[in-house]
Each structure stands twice: as C-alpha cells, then as structure tokens.
Design an enzyme around this catalytic site. Structure first.
Site, mmCIF file in Angstrom:
data_model
loop_
_atom_site.group_PDB
_atom_site.id
_atom_site.type_symbol
_atom_site.label_atom_id
_atom_site.label_comp_id
_atom_site.label_asym_id
_atom_site.label_seq_id
_atom_site.Cartn_x
_atom_site.Cartn_y
_atom_site.Cartn_z
ATOM 1 N N GLY A 79 0.104 3.623 -3.464
ATOM 2 C CA GLY A 79 -1.248 3.618 -4.015
ATOM 3 C C GLY A 79 -2.126 4.796 -3.626
ATOM 4 O O GLY A 79 -3.043 5.141 -4.363
ATOM 5 N N LEU B 152 -6.716 17.278 -0.740
ATOM 6 C CA LEU B 152 -5.974 17.783 -1.895
ATOM 7 C C LEU B 152 -6.599 17.338 -3.209
ATOM 8 O O LEU B 152 -6.608 18.084 -4.183
ATOM 9 C CB LEU B 152 -4.517 17.322 -1.830
ATOM 10 C CG LEU B 152 -3.745 17.740 -0.568
ATOM 11 C CD1 LEU B 152 -2.322 17.201 -0.612
ATOM 12 C CD2 LEU B 152 -3.730 19.256 -0.412
ATOM 13 N N ASN B 153 -7.086 16.084 -3.217
ATOM 14 C CA ASN B 153 -7.696 15.543 -4.433
ATOM 15 C C ASN B 153 -8.856 14.647 -4.006
ATOM 16 O O ASN B 153 -8.647 13.528 -3.540
ATOM 17 C CB ASN B 153 -6.654 14.743 -5.221
ATOM 18 C CG ASN B 153 -7.225 14.138 -6.503
ATOM 19 O OD1 ASN B 153 -8.439 14.097 -6.714
ATOM 20 N ND2 ASN B 153 -6.337 13.674 -7.361
ATOM 21 N N LYS C 275 -10.821 12.831 -5.459
ATOM 22 C CA LYS C 275 -10.953 11.531 -6.131
ATOM 23 C C LYS C 275 -10.023 10.489 -5.499
ATOM 24 O O LYS C 275 -10.460 9.401 -5.115
ATOM 25 C CB LYS C 275 -10.648 11.677 -7.625
ATOM 26 C CG LYS C 275 -10.893 10.397 -8.387
ATOM 27 C CD LYS C 275 -10.835 10.617 -9.887
ATOM 28 C CE LYS C 275 -11.231 9.318 -10.606
ATOM 29 N NZ LYS C 275 -11.231 9.473 -12.052
ATOM 30 N N GLU D 7 -5.094 5.696 6.669
ATOM 31 C CA GLU D 7 -5.465 4.653 7.621
ATOM 32 C C GLU D 7 -6.752 4.972 8.366
ATOM 33 O O GLU D 7 -7.337 4.107 9.020
ATOM 34 C CB GLU D 7 -4.324 4.461 8.632
ATOM 35 C CG GLU D 7 -3.054 3.999 7.954
ATOM 36 C CD GLU D 7 -1.847 4.081 8.861
ATOM 37 O OE1 GLU D 7 -1.273 3.035 9.140
ATOM 38 O OE2 GLU D 7 -1.483 5.193 9.283
HETATM 39 MO MO1 MOS Z 1 0.780 2.149 7.342
HETATM 40 S S1 MOS Z 1 0.593 0.411 8.457
HETATM 41 O O1 MOS Z 1 1.613 3.130 8.450
HETATM 42 O O2 MOS Z 1 1.564 1.697 5.915
#
Ligand code: MOS
Length: 759
Positions: A463, A647-648, A650, A720
């Site tokens: 994603g 890089l993007n 959006k 993350e």
């Molecule tokens: Mo992340 S928990 O390293 O997909």
C-alpha cells in the site's frame, strides 16, 4: 552552445500507477485467486490455552460430503523449520505434536470440494483436551525470560549515580495493550503443484521467505517454488512472517493432488498472523533544574509466545533519542501462553516511544519548561555513542516548523485551562524516530525495441506505493516517459528482494532499481560508443542526458538517438541488466546519481565519518475532551516529517496519514483482550475497535529535511515513522486537556474519567 534540460518525475506528486486497477476491482489479491479444480480448506483451532490434545475425532468430518482430506498432528509428516532470514526465525511448523501452546492454535485442517463443505466438516471434528494452567502473567514463576541477541543490554555512563544526583526525577511505569493488525482483506493462501513444482499465492510481505521456507518443508530447490502476490492488500507487518497455515496449505495440495485455497476468517486473523504484544515499561529520567537531561533508564517487558522467537526492538531508539550522558536500556521478552506475536507498524518503536515521550512530557511539567523547548535543549546534535555527525537529521526543523504550523504559541501550559464550546482542549506533542534500515535488494531492468521499459523485483507493495515510486525512479534514471515504464513485483521468480518491512523497502528497492537502470543506460552507452552509425559515437555516461526514451549528448542536443533505434540497428529485441543496491555508506567508483537526466558521480560518505540517521517526526496534536462523558476527539494533527528525499509527496503524505490513523487507534481505541483463561475475547471488528474516518480529522503533514547522504537515492524509511511518538502526543494532549495522566494504552473513556486505573 545550448544544453538540454529535462525535468525529474521523482519529487512530484503523482497518482498511484495501480490506482485505476484497484478502484475498478481489477487488481488480483490472493483471496481472489481461483483455479480449475480448486479445493477449499478450513482450519480448526484450539479452544484451550495450554495443554495437550488427548483425542481428536475426525471420522465424521472425513465422511462428510465433499471432504477430500483431514489433517491433524496424527497424519501430518514432519516439517523442517525454514531458514532464518533478515527478519529472524519463522514460527515453528504446525501439527508436529499434541501440544497446545495457545488459544487459537491450529489443530486440524479440512480440505473439501467447497468452502462451505470444508467449514461444515470442520465443525464435526471433536477435540478432547487435557488442560494445564496457562502462563498469562509477567509475574508467573513459570514465565521464562528471553534475552534476544538482537536486543542487547545497553549502558552508557552511570545511570544510577546520575539519577541519584539529579535535581528532578521522573520514575513511572507505562503499559501498552496488545494490538492486532486488521487489514480489511483477509489473508489467503492458494497452493498448486505441477509435478514437483509448487506455485503459491499468498498474502505476504516477503515472497522469497515464503519460497525458501516451503522449499525447506519439501526438501526441494527454492527455484522449484514460485510465490506470487502482485497485490497484497493491507498487512502492516502481519505478512512479514511465514505463518504455519501457509505450510499446511502447500502440504494439503501435495497430498490431495488438488489446488487448495485457505482464507482465514476474521476471528482467525486475531490468532494466526501475529499481533503487537503488550508491554510494561519503566522509565526513569533525571535532569538538572534548567532542563538538561542527565540520565535515562528504560526497562521493558513484552510478551512472546511459548515457543517462538520474535525480534521486538522496544528500547532500541532510546539511547540515541537525546543527548544524555547516562543511558541504560533493558528489553526482556517474557514467555506467555499467547498466540504467536508478530509485527505491527513500527513494532517496538511505537510502544517504546509512547513511554519515553510520555516521560519527557511529564518531566517538562515537573520542570515547568515548555516540552518543545526541553526537547530542543536536549537534541542529539551528533550520535551520542560515536560523536559522529548524522548523515541527515532535520529534527530541529521538524520542531520549529511544526510548532509554527500548529500554532503552539496559543497554548496555555496549565493543564485543564483551555476550553472550546464546553470541550476541554489540550495540545500535546511527541517526538518520533525510526532507525535507518536498508537490507540488500536486487532488481532487473529492460528496455525493449518498442521503446518501453520494464523493471522487476520480487518485492511487494502493501500500500505505501512501491509500484508507483519505483516506476518514477526508473523513468528518471532511464529517461523514458513514465507512461512507457512498467514496474513488476510480487513474484519470487523476479530478483530477490527483502521483506517490505522495517520501512526499508523504498531505500532497498529504490537503490536497486536505480543501480539496475544506471547499468542499463551504461550498457546502451557501451553499445553505441564505437558505433559509426550512431550520432552518439564516442559518448560517455558523464556527458549524456537521458530523455524522451533515448540518449542525448548534453552539450550537443542535436546528437540524440532513441533506445528503440539503437536496439533495432543492433538487431536486439531488448537489453536487460540486473542491479543490486549498495549497502548505505558503500559505493563503488561507478556509482552515479541521476538528476535531470544527467549522470553525476556519487560517493557515499564512508560509514566511519557519519552516523546513518533514520527518519524523524514531530507530532503536534489537539484533542477535545468532553468533561462529562470523557470522550476524546483528536481534532487536529500537524506532523512535521524528516523522511530524507521524498520520492512522491502524494503517496508519502498518505503513508504519514495512515501512520497517524494507526497511532490514534493505538492511543485511544485498539486493544486485543483475552479473558482469565487466555481465550481471546476480541475476535471481530465489533469488539476490536479501529479508527474510522470520523476519528481522523484535520491532518496536516509537512516534509522537512534533505536527501540522506548515505545512499544515491537519499531516502529514509517513512512507512512506520508516523506512528512513532504519535500515541504519546495524544496522551500528552489528553493530560493537558484534563489534568489526568493516563500511562496505560489505550486511553479509554473509563481511564479518563477515573473509573478504571490508567496510571
Ligand atoms: Mo512493518 S511492521 O516492518 O510491515
């Protein structure tokens, strides 16, 4: 002499290249895979938490309509554990004994002609258990402690003396709840054998790990196993490990000689694909009256399964968080009778930053110093262990720009002093950080005679947008219009890529794509350099500009030739080159960066001269708390992000919003609950509450900082980053609004109203 200019695609806000496929339901996820002759599997899971299977009656199930096979520990062959890969050991193989180590452990699997028949037959299986007492508490004498080699004890200076001598001390315990990943797409596995060749469609963030693990199960060459996952769906870490059900489906397909499909139920998602284990953390901080930190001690305990190894870096970020001379950390994992944990967005760092950033805020109140001023004062201008300058660290800019954008100066520091239309208003902030991480990665790039480029790597896109940003990186490096570039991933037959984990994929894959594309242009340059028929004869990489699907002499734009023309003249269908990312801080003499179509020699600063910095975040949160009902609304978030080169903007912004949303869930809503016997209580989205759109209001994302110096691409991981420090920012805002300090996540209404302990 005129020179040519061209414009980089990288750095511009772009729609997802796979967006149309997704919204038109044309993207194929593992759950969508169907094959001729497909049989369907259903799992039976343990209803007890600890003990043994005394008897398992499968006769009725075996005789049920449509049933092809029933698998239990009685008839499943020995399974070799898979190899230890970048992300550590995989969970132990299933059905290898009668032992039950947790609630929801797989104890049988039925394969039938239809999913309904498999489910019906699974319900006929009767398991008789011999129970023993599960280990469910940290202070249970039988709870063994694990000290993982990946989380060594850390000591700098002398924390005990510094704490004793400090003017002001904070010493508090913080707890975080177990959380479960709940991607809307259910995890699915489809396995099909063709002779000795196995093809598996699996919801995974790491196709090569699935491949290698299954090859070990069957004792076959990994080249004989192909794992496909062009679209994963959400995973958030749940797809990083190779789960026991994947091995079961491959075994079932082998034995029934049918393609077999398993889709986990929502309830099984809570027991079968890991969870963020709960933690208890003790933070002791010492400081001088004027706010100089002198000591930080961070002790953490987190739960781990009875027979599992899981890297969980809860205290990992603490030693480098602040310029503090005395720091100690301990991270202990305590074995419990819980479903096998896994990873969930910023595993460890999300929990650790909640404790640390809550404690720093508590210190700011004890000192009566503005919490941002306190953080700025103790900023680690250099790496606290090595004294080396960071490869890139814009945290101070994050503080500065975030403060301004948010309007922090309107804050009255007194708790419970601000109101808006009857609601208590609180402003809080938190510092976030994510370690630098870039595992090895390969990619392969081709340019074809029709002028299209095709770049592939066996990575995944859960994603964040690798499909899109890698297409952009390739377009720039090759000078091929973005519409003519195809990026392929999600196939273990493609060059080896690491997991989409640790926020390391954009750097790993991006630098691999970059390397492959630079080498491919180089191959074209070699092809024409002594080609009498080419206007490019004699060119060198340093003197060219790539654009419009070809190569141009930078100082003589009339000398241009398309890749297609070069291939045609040389009677080649395509030119293909594989590339590999260089580890950060290591480059060969041939390394280049591509800017505006030009190739500029690049040398990474050597690792001995810079500390490789990760990403940084400063989150600013406004909460509104109903003084009577205790309801908490996150009204406004401003997050200033140092993600290196973006890089993007959006897709990057979407990543940050997603991390903020998960941070809101972690702080206020999400809790995986077990009862006193260790049975899971929250097994649906009615009981396990995740944030919805109405919970995620006004979110403003600022990108600050510069490309990181350590790699040609200059990115830092951001996937993350946004959740780190976020839960603390909310907790700090809730304290500011209400005067109630909740040190236990999630911050429920009951805890805010003082009806349930939260401190
Ligand atoms: Mo992340 S928990 O390293 O997909």
């Amino acid at each position: 002499m005129s020179t040519t200019t061209t414009v980089d695609v990288v750095g511009t806000a772009r729609d997802r290249v796979d967006g149309r496929l997704k919204v038109t339901v044309a993207a194929t996820y593992p759950i969508d895979v169907t094959l001729p002759g497909l049989a369907h599997a259903a799992l039976v899971q343990s209803t007890i938490t600890s003990g043994r299977i005394r008897d398992i009656a499968v006769d009725a199930a075996e005789r049920a309509p449509g049933v092809l096979a029933v698998f239990t520990h009685m008839n499943t062959p020995p399974i070799a554990p898979g190899p230890v890969l970048e992300n550590g050991p995989q969970p132990l193989p299933p059905f290898q004994s009668d032992a039950v180590l947790h609630y929801g452990q797989h104890v049988a699997m039925v394969v039938a002609e239809t999913r309904e028949q498999a489910n019906a037959a699974a319900a006929l299986i009767e398991v008789t258990y011999e129970r023993d007492t599960p280990v469910l508490a940290y202070d249970d004498e039988r709870a063994t402690r694990v000290s993982h080699p990946w989380t060594p004890d850390y000591d700098r200076g002398d924390v005990a003396s510094a704490l004793a001598a400090a003017d002001v001390r904070i010493n508090q315990t913080y707890t975080t709840a177990a959380n479960s990943n709940n991607p809307i797409g259910l995890f699915a596995t489809v396995a099909v054998w063709d002779g000795d060749a196995l093809t598996v469609h699996d919801t995974t963030q790491y196709p090569h790990a699935v491949r290698d693990t299954l090859a070990a199960v069957f004792g076959i060459d990994p080249a004989g196993v192909r794992v496909l996952v062009p679209f994963v769906g959400g995973a958030f870490g749940a797809g990083l490990r190779v789960w026991p059900h994947v091995q079961l489906v491959a075994i079932a397909a082998r034995i029934t000689k049918r393609p077999v499909k398993l889709v986990l139920t929502r309830a099984q998602m809570f027991t079968s694909i890991g969870h963020r284990p709960n933690t208890i953390q003790q933070l002791s901080i010492g400081a001088s009256r004027d706010g100089q930190l002198s000591a930080i001690e961070h002790l953490s305990k987190s739960s781990i399964g009875m027979a599992d190894e899981l890297i969980n870096l809860i205290t990992h970020g603490t030693p480098t968080a602040y310029a503090c001379p005395n720091v100690s950390t301990r991270a202990r994992q305590i074995r419990q009778s819980i479903p096998i944990p896994g990873w969930m967005r910023a595993p460890g760092e999300a929990e650790g930053s909640f404790a640390l950033e809550s404690a720093i805020a508590e210190l700011s109140y004890a000192l009566k110093i503005d919490p941002i001023e306190l953080r700025v004062k103790n900023h680690a201008h250099v790496h606290p262990d090595t004294g080396l300058p960071w490869s890139g660290n814009a945290l101070l800019d994050c503080y500065r720009q975030g403060t301004e954008r948010f309007g922090w100066s309107a804050r009255n520091p007194e708790p419970r002093s601000m109101r808006n239309e009857g609601q208590l208003v609180g402003y809080g902030m938190g510092r976030g950080a994510l370690m630098a991480y870039q595992p090895p990665c390969k990619a392969i790039a081709s340019i074809r005679r029709d002028g299209t480029a095709c770049v592939r790597s066996g990575a995944t896109d859960i994603g964040p947008g690798p499909y899109t940003v890698m297409t952009m990186v390739a377009a720039d490096c090759l000078g091929v219009p973005i519409e003519r570039v195809r990026f392929g991933l999600g196939d273990s037959a493609m060059p080896r890529a690491p997991h989409e984990g640790g926020s390391g994929l954009t750097g790993a894959l991006g630098n691999a794509v970059h390397a492959a594309c630079v080498s491919l242009v180089h191959a074209f340059v070699n092809l024409v350099s002594d080609d009498e028929a080419s206007p490019l004869k004699g060119c060198r990489l340093e003197g060219i500009t790539v654009r419009n699907g070809g190569i141009q002499i930078t100082d003589d734009p009339a000398r241009f030739e398309t890749y297609a023309d070069i291939l045609t003249r040389h009677d080649l269908d395509e030119l293909t080159i594989e590339g590999e990312s260089a580890p950060p801080g290591e480059t060969s003499s041939a390394t280049m960066i591509v800017q505006a179509g030009r190739f500029i020699p690049y040398t990474a600063p050597s690792t001995g001269t810079r500390a490789h910095a990760g990403g940084y975040a400063a989150h600013f949160v406004e909460v509104q708390v109903d003084p009577d009902l205790g309801t908490i609304r996150v009204a406004r978030v401003v997050s200033a992000i140092d993600g290196g080169r973006i890089l993007n903007p959006k897709t990057a912004r979407s990543q940050i919003i997603g991390g903020i949303a998960m941070g809101i869930g972690m702080a206020l809503l999400e809790e995986t609950v077990s009862d006193r016997t260790g049975r899971l209580v929250t097994t649906s989205l009615a009981e396990y509450v995740v944030p919805v759109n109405a919970d995620v209001r006004d979110v403003d994302v600022l990108f600050v900082g510069q490309p990181d110096a350590m790699t040609p691409l200059g990115t830092k991981g951001i996937g993350e980053l946004a959740i780190t420090g976020m839960a603390a920012a909310i907790a700090n805002a809730v304290y500011h609004a209400t005067g109630t300090r909740v040190r236990s996540l999630p911050i429920s209404i009951e805890k805010v109203l003082g009806l349930q302990p939260g401190q």
